[in-house]
Structure formats: C-alpha cells, structure tokens
Scaffold this motif. Structure first.
Motif, PDB file in Angstrom:
ATOM      1  N   ASP A 185      41.791  51.348  37.859  1.00  0.00           N
ATOM      2  CA  ASP A 185      42.012  52.489  38.737  1.00  0.00           C
ATOM      3  C   ASP A 185      41.647  52.110  40.171  1.00  0.00           C
ATOM      4  O   ASP A 185      40.615  51.456  40.411  1.00  0.00           O
ATOM      5  CB  ASP A 185      41.161  53.675  38.272  1.00  0.00           C
ATOM      6  CG  ASP A 185      41.298  54.879  39.169  1.00  0.00           C
ATOM      7  OD1 ASP A 185      42.430  55.319  39.398  1.00  0.00           O
ATOM      8  OD2 ASP A 185      40.259  55.367  39.651  1.00  0.00           O
ATOM      9  N   ASP A 187      40.662  53.940  42.796  1.00  0.00           N
ATOM     10  CA  ASP A 187      39.429  54.546  43.292  1.00  0.00           C
ATOM     11  C   ASP A 187      38.206  53.847  42.706  1.00  0.00           C
ATOM     12  O   ASP A 187      37.209  53.619  43.414  1.00  0.00           O
ATOM     13  CB  ASP A 187      39.387  56.034  42.939  1.00  0.00           C
ATOM     14  CG  ASP A 187      40.465  56.827  43.667  1.00  0.00           C
ATOM     15  OD1 ASP A 187      40.932  56.352  44.724  1.00  0.00           O
ATOM     16  OD2 ASP A 187      40.828  57.918  43.183  1.00  0.00           O
ATOM     17  N   MET A 188      38.284  53.512  41.436  1.00  0.00           N
ATOM     18  CA  MET A 188      37.159  52.849  40.791  1.00  0.00           C
ATOM     19  C   MET A 188      36.997  51.430  41.329  1.00  0.00           C
ATOM     20  O   MET A 188      35.875  50.936  41.511  1.00  0.00           O
ATOM     21  CB  MET A 188      37.377  52.844  39.274  1.00  0.00           C
ATOM     22  CG  MET A 188      36.121  52.598  38.479  1.00  0.00           C
ATOM     23  SD  MET A 188      36.223  53.277  36.807  1.00  0.00           S
ATOM     24  CE  MET A 188      37.822  52.780  36.281  1.00  0.00           C
ATOM     25  N   GLU A 191      35.327  51.652  44.682  1.00  0.00           N
ATOM     26  CA  GLU A 191      33.896  51.931  44.505  1.00  0.00           C
ATOM     27  C   GLU A 191      33.153  50.692  44.031  1.00  0.00           C
ATOM     28  O   GLU A 191      32.036  50.404  44.489  1.00  0.00           O
ATOM     29  CB  GLU A 191      33.715  53.076  43.506  1.00  0.00           C
ATOM     30  CG  GLU A 191      32.260  53.477  43.287  1.00  0.00           C
ATOM     31  CD  GLU A 191      32.130  54.637  42.321  1.00  0.00           C
ATOM     32  OE1 GLU A 191      31.030  54.797  41.749  1.00  0.00           O
ATOM     33  OE2 GLU A 191      33.106  55.376  42.132  1.00  0.00           O
ATOM     34  N   TYR A 192      33.759  49.945  43.139  1.00  0.00           N
ATOM     35  CA  TYR A 192      33.119  48.730  42.620  1.00  0.00           C
ATOM     36  C   TYR A 192      32.932  47.693  43.733  1.00  0.00           C
ATOM     37  O   TYR A 192      31.883  47.050  43.836  1.00  0.00           O
ATOM     38  CB  TYR A 192      33.954  48.158  41.482  1.00  0.00           C
ATOM     39  CG  TYR A 192      33.498  46.793  41.008  1.00  0.00           C
ATOM     40  CD1 TYR A 192      32.307  46.642  40.297  1.00  0.00           C
ATOM     41  CD2 TYR A 192      34.255  45.659  41.290  1.00  0.00           C
ATOM     42  CE1 TYR A 192      31.887  45.388  39.873  1.00  0.00           C
ATOM     43  CE2 TYR A 192      33.855  44.407  40.863  1.00  0.00           C
ATOM     44  CZ  TYR A 192      32.664  44.274  40.159  1.00  0.00           C
ATOM     45  OH  TYR A 192      32.236  43.023  39.745  1.00  0.00           O
ATOM     46  N   ALA A 198      30.040  51.423  38.999  1.00  0.00           N
ATOM     47  CA  ALA A 198      30.925  52.579  38.834  1.00  0.00           C
ATOM     48  C   ALA A 198      30.093  53.764  38.378  1.00  0.00           C
ATOM     49  O   ALA A 198      29.349  53.670  37.392  1.00  0.00           O
ATOM     50  CB  ALA A 198      32.029  52.280  37.823  1.00  0.00           C
ATOM     51  N   SER A 201      30.757  59.799  36.954  1.00  0.00           N
ATOM     52  CA  SER A 201      31.792  60.773  37.331  1.00  0.00           C
ATOM     53  C   SER A 201      33.118  60.082  37.621  1.00  0.00           C
ATOM     54  O   SER A 201      34.191  60.642  37.351  1.00  0.00           O
ATOM     55  CB  SER A 201      31.335  61.575  38.557  1.00  0.00           C
ATOM     56  OG  SER A 201      31.089  60.712  39.663  1.00  0.00           O
ATOM     57  N   THR A 202      33.069  58.879  38.192  1.00  0.00           N
ATOM     58  CA  THR A 202      34.301  58.145  38.483  1.00  0.00           C
ATOM     59  C   THR A 202      34.987  57.727  37.193  1.00  0.00           C
ATOM     60  O   THR A 202      36.215  57.817  37.073  1.00  0.00           O
ATOM     61  CB  THR A 202      33.995  56.902  39.330  1.00  0.00           C
ATOM     62  OG1 THR A 202      33.237  57.282  40.480  1.00  0.00           O
ATOM     63  CG2 THR A 202      35.278  56.212  39.778  1.00  0.00           C
ATOM     64  N   ARG A 205      36.646  60.752  35.571  1.00  0.00           N
ATOM     65  CA  ARG A 205      37.936  61.068  36.197  1.00  0.00           C
ATOM     66  C   ARG A 205      39.016  60.081  35.775  1.00  0.00           C
ATOM     67  O   ARG A 205      40.170  60.457  35.556  1.00  0.00           O
ATOM     68  CB  ARG A 205      37.791  61.056  37.728  1.00  0.00           C
ATOM     69  CG  ARG A 205      37.131  62.293  38.288  1.00  0.00           C
ATOM     70  CD  ARG A 205      37.392  62.415  39.793  1.00  0.00           C
ATOM     71  NE  ARG A 205      36.923  61.243  40.506  1.00  0.00           N
ATOM     72  CZ  ARG A 205      35.688  61.094  40.995  1.00  0.00           C
ATOM     73  NH1 ARG A 205      34.799  62.077  40.838  1.00  0.00           N
ATOM     74  NH2 ARG A 205      35.349  59.997  41.655  1.00  0.00           N
ATOM     75  N   ALA A 206      38.649  58.795  35.648  1.00  0.00           N
ATOM     76  CA  ALA A 206      39.634  57.781  35.249  1.00  0.00           C
ATOM     77  C   ALA A 206      40.099  58.001  33.810  1.00  0.00           C
ATOM     78  O   ALA A 206      41.280  57.819  33.489  1.00  0.00           O
ATOM     79  CB  ALA A 206      39.041  56.388  35.407  1.00  0.00           C
TER      80      ALA A 206
END
Length: 899
Positions: A185, A187-188, A191-192, A198, A201-202, A205-206
């Motif tokens: 993903d 977004d993930m 963030e990583y 991670a 909450s992420t 959502r994934a």
C-alpha cells in the motif's frame, strides 16, 4: 469512592467463512467456537457431530449445504460467524451470504493449494469488496511447504498476501517482514520510509481497503494457528459505521422444524424491534431470533450490524433491501443446467408445484417453471450433488419421491444493436401505449431499467408502473424462448387515457413493447462458458490442446510446474460436460481439471440450437409480439411488423440507420398510414364506441357489404348463413358478471349465494328467449380437493370449476375446443380474457353488454306478451277518422253540448 470507569463497548463484526469443498472450513468454524469458549466439546465433521452441521443430510455427507450462524466472543471482539457451503453445487447459497459480511476468512487446503473454485470465491470477494483473511489449513500433512504455498498465493490471488502467523507485535517485527507489508500500500510504504514501521491503524485501513490480506498457517483439526487467527481478527478489523435510518438486507429464507417461515437479515441502519411494521411493507415482525447452531435466543431488538432471523414476514426474498437499504439486483453465480422434475404416478401436479414454489423461496436460483405446453415442471440446478440433496429434501418435507430428467444447457439471449419496441393495448374501454429503447449491454451486466420520458407526456405514476412491470417478469427472447439478458431497457415515451387506462393495460403494453423490439432487433444466442485449468503430464499436453480446440475453446500458451504442463483458458459448458472422465482416462489418472463458470458468451453452434428448439415466437400465447388496437367498437390484433403504422405516439428516438437510410426516411414521410390522435379525439372515439357484440333487435333484414372498398365478396353471405346455422353457445363468467352488475354486487355483499341464484334465474329467462346453449361458470378452485361439478339448472348448465382451475381457465379451454366448430360467445369484462377468446375464434360480450341484452329481452317480452289483453276486442275509436275521433272525445269530456 473513586470515579467509575466507563464501560468499554465491544467491537462487533459479521464474519463469513468460505472455502473449496474439503478444505476444512467447518472444522475451522468448530475450532474458533471452541477456542472462544462458546462450545465445550470440539466436534468433527467425520464424526457427524459438528456444531454447525445442524441438518441430517449435512452430517451424513460431511458437507455444508445451508449457511449457518454462530456467535463467538474473543476478548473485546464479538463475532457473528456465518459458515457457508463449500461445494460448487451450493455456491449460490454462499454468494447470498456475501451481501451481509464485514470480513471473510478464505480457507485453503495446504495440501491442495489454490483450486478452481477458490479462484471463483476470490473473484466474488473482490466484486463484493469484502476484506479477506486467509487461513491455510492442513499444514500438519506431509508435503506441505509454507514458502511455496505463499508464493502461489501471491501469484494466483494477490501480492498483498502476507504471512501474519508469527506476528506478535508490529513494533517488534523485523525489517524484511515490514518491507513486504509496506509495499502492499502506498500510504503504508510512505509511513515505513519515514518511520521505519507501520502503525496498527494504518494496517487496519490497508486490510479494510483490500490492499493487505493477512495469511495464517495452521491445522484447524489440531487447533494450531486458530488462536493467532482470532487475535488477528481482533487487532486488524474495525467496526463499521451504520446510519440511524432503519435499513436491512435479507440474505436467506428458511423454515424451522415447525414450518414457520424465517427471514434471515442483517440490520444495516437504526434498530429492529419486535412488533415493528417494516417500511414499505404491510407485515409485522412477530419474533426476532439470534441463532447459534441449531439453538436460538429470542430478543426484543437488534441494533445496526446485527444478524438475526425474523418470523411474521411472508413476502420477503433473498437480496431484498428494506427501508434505506438497496436491493441486490442480480447474483453472479447461477445454474447453467435445467432439468425436468418427474413426479410419481398419481401425484397432484398443482399441489406439487405449490410445494416447489416454497422451496424456490429458500433457493431462488431453482427457477421453478411450469411449462404449460409440455405439461412439465422444470428447475435449474448446479449439478448432481444438488439434485440428490433436493430429492432428499422433497421426500422429507413433502413425502414425494421425484426423479430428475437429463440436464439441458440454460441458454440466454441478447441483442446486437439498439432498437425501439412499441406496445399498444386497446381492447374496448382500455388504453395504453409504451415505447421502449432496447440497448445491448456488456456481458454479465444482466438487465437494467431506466426512464427518460417527460412527465408532461406520461405521468410519473404510470412511468413507475411500467418500470415495475419490466422488472417483475423474466422476458423471453425470440430465438429459442430463452431469458433475455445484458440489455438496458429505457422508457422513452407512452400514452394513457384519462378514463379508460388501468394498471393492467400498461402491463400488457409493456410486455408487448419488449417483444416487438426483440422481433425487430438482431438477436444473439448466448451460452455459458467455463474458465478451466488443466494439469496434465507433459506427454499429454498435445492431446489436451487438441481436445480444447475440438470443443471450440480457447487457451493461453501452456506453462509448466514441475513435471506437469498447465493449460488455462475458456470453453463452452456444453462441450466440457463429461470431459473430466475422459481426462482421467488418457492421463492414467494423473490429470486434473478445475472449472469455474466464467459467464455467458456467444453460442458456438447457435443455428443448431435454434433449430432444435423449434421455438415460434409468434405462437407463444404468454408472450405476444403484436399489439391490440380498437376500431368500430372492437379490438383487433396487429402483427409486430405493422405496429408502427398504427401506433398513436410518434417516437422521438431515431437510430443511425434510420437517419441515413432513404428507405426508412421515405417510410416516415408516408403519414397517411400513421394514426395520430389527440386526447380529445380519443375521448370522442370512446364516447361513440358501442359494445362489440351489441345485438340489433329489429327484425327487418340488414344488408352488410363484405368490404368498404372494392368489389363485394360473393361468398361472404354464404359463409354468414352457414355460421347462423351453427349451434350457438354462450359462456358466462359468473362472478365477473355478479360484481359488474350493481344490483347483484349489492346482494353479494350480503349473501353471495343469493346473488348466484338470482343470476341463474335471470339467465334462465334469457336462454328461453335466445334459444342458445348457456353455460354459467363459477370459480370453485380454492376449495381443496374439489373435483368440479356440472349441474343442469332448469334450462341452463352451471359449472363449478375444480381445484386449481379458475373460471377463466375453464372458459379458455372450452373455447379452444368449440370456437372453430360452433358459434361461441363469452360474456365477461375481463379485458385479457376478451383478447384471448377473440384469438380462439369466439365472440365477446361485456358484462354491460349482457345486461343491456337482458333488459332489451324483458322489454320485448312485455311488448309481445304482457301488453295484450286476455282476448282480442274491437274498439270504435280504432276505426274513426282523426277529426271525428277528436269531436267524439270533446263530447265525452263535456266541452260541447248537443244542439
């Protein structure tokens, strides 16, 4: 006393379990119930004591046939678990359950890997947008390898498949695992790259967005990996947000041991309470049950997100949306084979048909059909296992042993180009015209309906009624009579009459518009196709490819997996039936075939199928292609290819062909053949329209020309004389007449028998004057076990129909037998019945027309008989001149005195 802590609200999800047959799905359900502490003993499918195998046949066969509900608690998570059938033959039951799921567990056998049906399930989960957890079962068996299985999952299902089995905490996960997770993903991944980790909450959502599919490896039978799966469900799922407005989705209809009808539904908004009257329905909830296995708890209310069974609802159906919830228009999986249900000798067909309709409520995909012309009951089924189960259910529930004939392919029809269909229905004192645009749709989209008609032309209520009639029926094609599909039907214009239009008129006009459009269109015959995967020894790949080509199939370039060659592609279901046995033979038992229904495509041998069907679209009484118009007080049939020349509303739709084709343009310019009537002109016609069989009571001879234009037909008078010599019959629909005559209707409200007797006496007098054979028919079909009765009442015959036979049916049957040989008239004000009997060669007489004839008959009797004295006498005034008569009358009155 310290401050009281607020009570923590548990998270709740609705979770389904899906799998290929024998993957261990029910065993996993059992293990989850046991791990959550909901059952004390761990049952087993092979021991026939599984908690969710509540049906005897399921225990005997070791398979799940019906979806089951169970309630599981795990720490702060409440789960409504729905166990679904795994066998392909019961996949329709599984698909209906998908409508109400928040999440799903897809169970895969580690020993078998991804099967053909597994791919079908995966596509369905994608289509319904359901987040998925995977449990790879039977990892305790020899030869199972976690790495190779995970590689296959990524290749055949999704790159988002990630092994979560050993994950204790996201914060302590190693970099390699986090990197594999993050690339699923954007977004993930971002963030990583920023944080090196991670957040929970992420990941949640994934998972909810179907970007990540957590995989858990284990053995359900040995309880290995089950607790890790349940912990993953607790940590990586989220409770859905539901609106306050009430809504519910029905996903299943069943019956309990006492025969009570159960509606299984999920509340998708608001709260459902006992004694609630559901919106849009006139039915009340009597009881709410929360099932867990075979037992249930009765509750007073269910909040949004809850799944329950409800009693008291008699008209619900799977896929129905209640309140704010939308209905599911169509399902992906459907049977592709149709079978004749063969009843034992002496079995009541009508009663059995009613029983099978009850089963159809629970399994809508059965599509129970009564073939009137063949006198057979047909059903659509998935395969041999479903047949055996259905036979057992019918024997157990209804006490009848049925057999099934050879299965036939279920074909469908669609069109290639857009076309306009026109339907007109105008028997006497009825009126409706409908114009529909039929457009081809993409494969697999089914039928879609819309309206693009101004309310200035046609009132909104009529438009809604037309759309309802479009949706209520399975429309037949014109090639083989197969159902039509993959088409958008749009209402573009129409017309109603202020006084004479009824709802049923638009039903007839709508049906005829669809059929007329299909007759004009270029139709395409469709057949079901399989998507297959063949695994054969490398030495047999040439034979396999040749077989697929012979079966008119298509395939990709073959690949290899170890010592096996893999062939994937598509082929017609009709050609692949029975190929499994042939495959095993030429591969020495080493070949495997996995098939799943791909959908419908153009039929590879359409001409052959159409010829074998021998369907005559213009001779189908239940699906007429022509329209009914009215002229000179009588309705007449216009064939489909002439309807445009008679239609009352000019269409606003022009196809590209019509715009560019000079032939069509010239046809449009021939306005002399087109009838264009305003509303005022229609009103004038109806005011002047007489009853179609109103009798002329004068005795003077009337000369009638055979044709208004051209030379008269010399044989016409001869044919009329022959017909006059025929024996005359009058068939009267008793209750139709009673409720159409005010004086009889008022009497019927007090005493129906009195109304019947009065009508019989009236018709006795009428028959004595007309000297015809009069048959009065009354409905008695609702009387159970009624064999029917014919009695002679004075000089008329009175018929009471048998069970399951209406007066309409009896009259139609009688007219078919007698209409061409005798002069038959039917008295009824049923518009549809009038049209049908006209087509059978009989005349029609409305209830008002019959009443007028009876009154004229009474006047004639009074004039001829009652007006005369007891003996003939001569009166002086009868022979005097007018002048003398006037003078004598004046003398009598004393106006003049004698001189």
């Amino acid at each position: 006393m310290g401050e009281q802590q607020p009570k923590r609200v548990k998270k709740h999800i609705c979770l389904g379990i899906l799998a290929h047959v024998d993957a261990g799905k029910t065993t996993l359900s059992e293990s989850m119930l046991y791990t959550g502490g909901n059952i004390r003993k761990l049952g087993r499918v092979d021991h026939q004591d599984a908690f969710l195998d509540t049906y005897e046949l399921e225990r005997e066969r070791g398979i799940t046939i019906f979806s089951k509900q169970a309630v599981i608690s795990w720490k702060d998570l409440d789960i409504t678990l729905l166990d679904t059938p795994g066998h392909v033959d019961f996949s329709a039951e599984m698909e209906r359950t998908l409508q109400v799921l928040n999440y799903a567990i897809l169970v895969i056998s580690g020993a078998d890997g991804v099967q053909g049906h597994t791919m079908t399930l995966w596509r369905l989960l994608k289509q319904y947008r359901i987040p998925v957890f995977l449990f790879i079962n039977k990892m305790d068996q020899e030869g199972t390898d976690r790495e190779s299985i995970l590689k296959e999952l990524k290749k055949r299902l999704s790159d988002g498949c990630v092994d979560f089995t050993s994950l204790d905490d996201l914060g302590s996960a190693d970099d390699a695992w986090l990197e594999n997770l993050a690339v699923c993903d954007e977004d993930m991944l971002e963030e990583y790259l920023e944080t090196g980790g991670a957040a929970p909450s992420t990941v949640i959502r994934a998972v909810a967005g179907r970007k990540v599919f957590p995989c858990y490896f284990g053995s359900a039978l040995r309880l290995e990996g089950v607790e890790g799966l349940m912990e993953g469900l607790r940590r990586f799922t989220v409770c859905a947000d539901y609106p306050e407005e009430f809504g519910a989705k029905v996903y299943k209809i069943a019956r309990d041991e006492q025969g009570s009808r159960l509606t299984y539904l999920k509340v998708t908004g608001g709260v459902l309470r006992v004694k609630d009257v559901l919106p849009g329905m006139e039915e009340k909830v009597n009881q709410i049950r929360i099932y867990s296995g075979a037992k249930y708890e009765a509750v007073q209310e269910v909040a949004a997100g809850g799944v329950c069974a409800v009693t008291g609802l008699g008209t619900t159906y799977p896929g129905q949306g209640i309140g704010a919830e939308r209905a599911t228009d169509m399902f992906v999986l459907e049977p592709v084979l149709t079978y004749q249900i063969q009843l034992p000798q002496g079995c009541d067909v009508h009663k059995m048909l009613k029983n099978l309709r009850q089963l159809e409520e629970e399994e809508p995909q059965l599509h129970i059909v009564w073939e009137e012309q063949l006198g057979e009951i047909h059903a659509q089924l998935m395969g041999e296992v479903q047949i055996e189960i259905l036979k057992s259910i019918i024997r157990e529930r209804f006490g009848v042993d049925v057999e099934f004939g050879t299965g036939n392919i279920v074909y469908k029809e669609t069109i290639e180009f857009p076309v306009e269909g026109v339907g007109h229905f105008e028997p006497l004192r009825h009126y409706a015209e409908v114009h529909l645009l039929l457009e081809p749709g993409e494969r697999g989209t089914g039928l879609q309906f819309a309206a693009e008609c101004s309310e200035d032309i046609l009132d909104r209520n009529w438009q809604r009624l037309i759309l309802t009639h479009l949706e209520e029926k399975e429309h037949k094609g014109v090639l083989t009579g197969a159902p039509v599909t993959d088409m958008k039907i749009t209402l573009i214009t129409g017309r109603a009459h202020l006084k004479h239009t009824e709802g049923g008129d638009f039903r007839q006009a709508t049906y005829r518009a669809v059929r007329q459009g299909l007759k004009k269109a270029k139709s395409i015959l469709l057949e079901p196709w399989y998507e297959f995967r063949l695994e054969v020894p490398q030495s047999c790949i040439g034979r396999a490819m040749a077989d697929i080509q012979r079966m008119q199939g298509r395939f990709e370039h073959p690949g290899t997996e170890g010592e096996l060659s893999i062939l994937t592609g598509t082929a017609p279901v009709s050609e692949m039936r029975g190929y499994q046995t042939e495959l095993l033979s030429y591969t020495g038992g080493q070949g495997r075939m996995f098939c799943s229904l791909k959908g419908y495509e153009a039929c590879h041998n359409a001409d052959e199928v159409i010829e074998a069907a021998a369907y005559d679209s213009e001779s189908d009484p239940d699906n007429p292609t022509g329209s009914v118009f009215c002229a000179h007080g009588a309705g007449f049939i216009v064939k489909w290819d002439q309807v445009e020349e008679y239609m009352h509303v000019e269409s606003g739709w022009k196809s590209d062909t019509e715009v560019n084709d000079p032939v069509n343009v010239s046809r449009e310019n021939r306005s002399v053949s087109r009838i264009e009537l305003t509303q005022e002109e229609l009103d004038a016609i109806y005011r002047k329209t007489p009853d179609p069989v109103r009798k002329k009571w004068n005795t003077s001879p009337v000369t009638i020309r055979a044709k208004e234009k051209g030379a008269p037909d010399p044989k016409w008078e001869e044919r009329q004389n022959e017909k006059q010599k025929q024996e005359e019959y009058l068939l009267v629909d008793g209750y139709n007449i009673i409720f159409a005559w005010d004086e009889l209707k008022e009497l019927a409200e007090v005493n129906i028998e009195g109304a019947r007797d009065k009508l019989m006496d009236i018709l006795c007098n009428y028959q004595g004057y007309k000297k015809c054979t009069l048959i009065l028919v009354f409905d008695a079909y609702k009387v159970e076990g009624n064999p029917g009765e014919v009695i002679k009442y004075h000089n008329i015959y009175v018929v009471y129909t048998k069970e399951a036979e209406t007066a309409d049916q009896y009259i139609e049957k009688t007219v078919r037998k007698m209409g061409r040989k005798y002069a038959v008239t039917v008295a009824t004000s049923d518009a549809l019945e009038q049209v049908i009997i006209l087509g059978q060669g009989a005349q029609r007489l409305s209830a008002a027309g019959l009443k007028e004839e009876v009154e004229l008959m009474l006047q004639e009797i009074r004039r001829e008989f009652l007006g005369r004295g007891p003996e003939e006498r001569n009166y002086l005034f009868d022979y005097l001149s007018k002048e003398l008569s006037d003078e004598m009358e004046a003398v009598r009155l004393g106006d003049r005195t004698k001189e």
